[in-house]
Write a protein that holds these residues in place. Structure first.
Motif, PDB file in Angstrom:
ATOM      1  N   UNK A 283     -11.638  13.688 115.848  1.00 21.53           N
ATOM      2  CA  UNK A 283     -10.754  12.303 116.125  1.00 21.53           C
ATOM      3  C   UNK A 283     -11.773  11.490 117.061  1.00 21.53           C
ATOM      4  N   UNK A 284     -12.152  11.731 118.292  1.00 25.68           N
ATOM      5  CA  UNK A 284     -12.885  11.294 118.926  1.00 25.68           C
ATOM      6  C   UNK A 284     -14.269  10.749 118.525  1.00 25.68           C
ATOM      7  N   UNK A 285     -14.861  11.699 117.873  1.00 27.95           N
ATOM      8  CA  UNK A 285     -16.061  11.359 117.199  1.00 27.95           C
ATOM      9  C   UNK A 285     -16.107  10.274 116.281  1.00 27.95           C
ATOM     10  N   UNK A 286     -15.034  10.361 115.465  1.00 29.74           N
ATOM     11  CA  UNK A 286     -14.708   9.282 114.427  1.00 29.74           C
ATOM     12  C   UNK A 286     -14.482   7.990 115.139  1.00 29.74           C
ATOM     13  N   UNK A 287     -13.656   7.949 116.233  1.00 25.19           N
ATOM     14  CA  UNK A 287     -13.381   6.937 117.035  1.00 25.19           C
ATOM     15  C   UNK A 287     -14.680   6.389 117.771  1.00 25.19           C
ATOM     16  N   UNK A 288     -15.432   7.187 118.085  1.00 20.96           N
ATOM     17  CA  UNK A 288     -16.804   6.623 118.520  1.00 20.96           C
ATOM     18  C   UNK A 288     -17.465   5.939 117.555  1.00 20.96           C
ATOM     19  N   UNK A 289     -17.647   6.587 116.587  1.00 25.48           N
ATOM     20  CA  UNK A 289     -18.287   5.844 115.290  1.00 25.48           C
ATOM     21  C   UNK A 289     -17.949   4.713 114.910  1.00 25.48           C
TER      22      UNK A 289
ATOM     23  N   UNK B 127      -8.001   6.540 116.577  1.00 24.74           N
ATOM     24  CA  UNK B 127      -7.512   6.576 118.127  1.00 24.74           C
ATOM     25  C   UNK B 127      -5.891   7.016 117.979  1.00 24.74           C
ATOM     26  N   UNK B 128      -5.346   6.371 117.076  1.00 22.09           N
ATOM     27  CA  UNK B 128      -3.885   6.496 117.108  1.00 22.09           C
ATOM     28  C   UNK B 128      -3.352   7.928 116.607  1.00 22.09           C
ATOM     29  N   UNK B 129      -4.319   8.547 115.897  1.00 23.43           N
ATOM     30  CA  UNK B 129      -4.117   9.925 115.321  1.00 23.43           C
ATOM     31  C   UNK B 129      -4.244  10.901 116.509  1.00 23.43           C
ATOM     32  N   UNK B 130      -5.094  10.511 117.604  1.00 19.96           N
ATOM     33  CA  UNK B 130      -5.191  11.271 118.642  1.00 19.96           C
ATOM     34  C   UNK B 130      -4.257  11.109 119.774  1.00 19.96           C
ATOM     35  N   UNK B 131      -3.235  10.346 119.509  1.00 16.68           N
ATOM     36  CA  UNK B 131      -2.420  10.034 120.482  1.00 16.68           C
ATOM     37  C   UNK B 131      -1.584  11.169 120.969  1.00 16.68           C
ATOM     38  N   UNK B 132      -1.307  12.086 120.240  1.00 21.46           N
ATOM     39  CA  UNK B 132      -0.761  13.161 120.789  1.00 21.46           C
ATOM     40  C   UNK B 132      -1.220  13.999 121.686  1.00 21.46           C
TER      41      UNK B 132
END
Length: 354
Positions: A38-44, A79-84
């Protein structure tokens, strides 16, 4: 529904005869395959957003504005999916990336003060700024708040575009920093054998407690903060549209849905068919089926709330209430039944969702 991957409860809860803990692979999956991805996707996506905003500021046009808005919208999903994951570098000092990337609701007057000012806007300067002039909500405000006049405002006031570009570059930088700190410092912190510089967690049980309680808290935050607060639950029924997340873009409901999807992937693991998440620790097939049904109902109820949420809380509050009730039922099942089934200790929510 979902099948049960763990046949013997004792095997799920403790060490096997070989000395390994069967919960350890779940922790590794959540840290390495779910959150890091998720963080890598947000970075991209933040890099793509930066490119689109740079193009917009180089030549403000309606077409380029649409592209920048679309890039912002897409960046919100991972980003929202990683909010957990409200632990680790998102909340812990010195990094504390969460408020730098996503403090909401936006403080419009602080943003306008920055636009009207003359302070420099380099990355070093943003690193010294407070969170009110940083992050995705500030970008949203600059891309949407002026409505049909957005392109004209960005054209007439070059400082406005300079601020937009600076905030966007800051988000991109912090997205990359988050990837590095999570991968290099925090995965060792939360994946056995827990050899790291912080020493926050010392056992598999402690890390599992964190993950499962964060599932509970995220569902609660969706119910109370993303939906309930703007709907008037904390203000004697008076709606508070100013407390909406992503109000200017109308993405409030999608933010809530993405956050719930993030909880669900902690439950299932990154691939539902393989069942590598928390669900693998549950030996009670009936409980698994019930939690699956509650997730499905909560998703369906959220999908039934009409867009945008700002209008729904005024015109169809009963739909919002039904979604909240469905989320409450899911929260109770996770907080009481799931924790009891896998030996997790429930704790109190220490966050308000923003």
């Amino acid at each position: 529904m979902c099948c049960v991957a763990c046949v013997l409860f004792a095997e799920c809860m403790g060490a096997s005869s070989g000395g390994s803990d069967s919960r350890d692979p779940v922790l590794a999956t959540l840290a390495e395959q779910v959150t890091l991805t998720q963080y890598l996707e947000f970075e991209a996506h933040s890099q793509s957003l930066n490119t689109r905003v740079s193009a917009l500021c180089a030549e403000p046009t309606e077409a380029r504005l649409v592209e920048a808005r679309d890039a912002w919208w897409k960046a919100r999903t991972p980003w929202k999916q990683s909010e957990v994951v409200q632990f680790g570098p998102v909340v812990e000092y010195p990094s504390r990336f969460g408020p730098k990337i996503d403090r909401w609701p936006v403080n419009a007057s602080a943003v306008e003060d920055l636009v009207e000012g003359t302070s420099p806007l380099s990355q070093d300067d943003f690193d010294q700024m407070g969170v009110m002039t940083r992050g995705l909500p500030v970008i949203e405000y600059l891309l949407w708040a002026q409505g049909e006049d957005t392109v004209a405002e960005l054209t007439a006031n070059r400082r406005r575009c300079q601020v937009l570009a600076g905030v966007t570059a800051d988000v991109m930088t912090n997205a990359s920093r988050l990837v590095l700190v999570w991968r290099d410092d925090w995965i060792p912190e939360i994946v056995p054998p827990f050899s790291s510089m912080y020493g926050t967690y010392t056992s598999t049980g402690a890390v599992l407690n964190e993950w499962v309680n964060r599932m509970v808290f995220t569902v609660e935050n969706i119910r109370l903060t993303k939906l309930g607060k703007p709907a008037g639950d904390q203000s004697n029924g008076k709606t508070l549209p100013g407390s909406l997340e992503s109000r200017y873009s109308g993405r409030s409901l999608m933010d809530a849905r993405d956050a719930l999807d993030g909880v669900y992937v902690v439950w299932t693991g990154p691939t539902e068919a393989e069942q590598t998440g928390v669900v693998t620790l549950v030996s009670d097939a009936a409980l698994v089926e019930r939690i699956e049904a509650l997730f499905a109902d909560a998703k369906a109820r959220l999908a039934q709330v009409p867009e945008p949420l700002e209008q729904a809380i005024e015109d169809e509050p009963e739909q919002v209430a039904l979604a909240q009730e469905s989320l409450r039922a899911l929260q109770v099942a996770l907080q009481q039944d799931l924790t009891a089934a896998i030996g997790v200790t429930p704790t109190f929510n220490d966050a308000d969702g923003d």
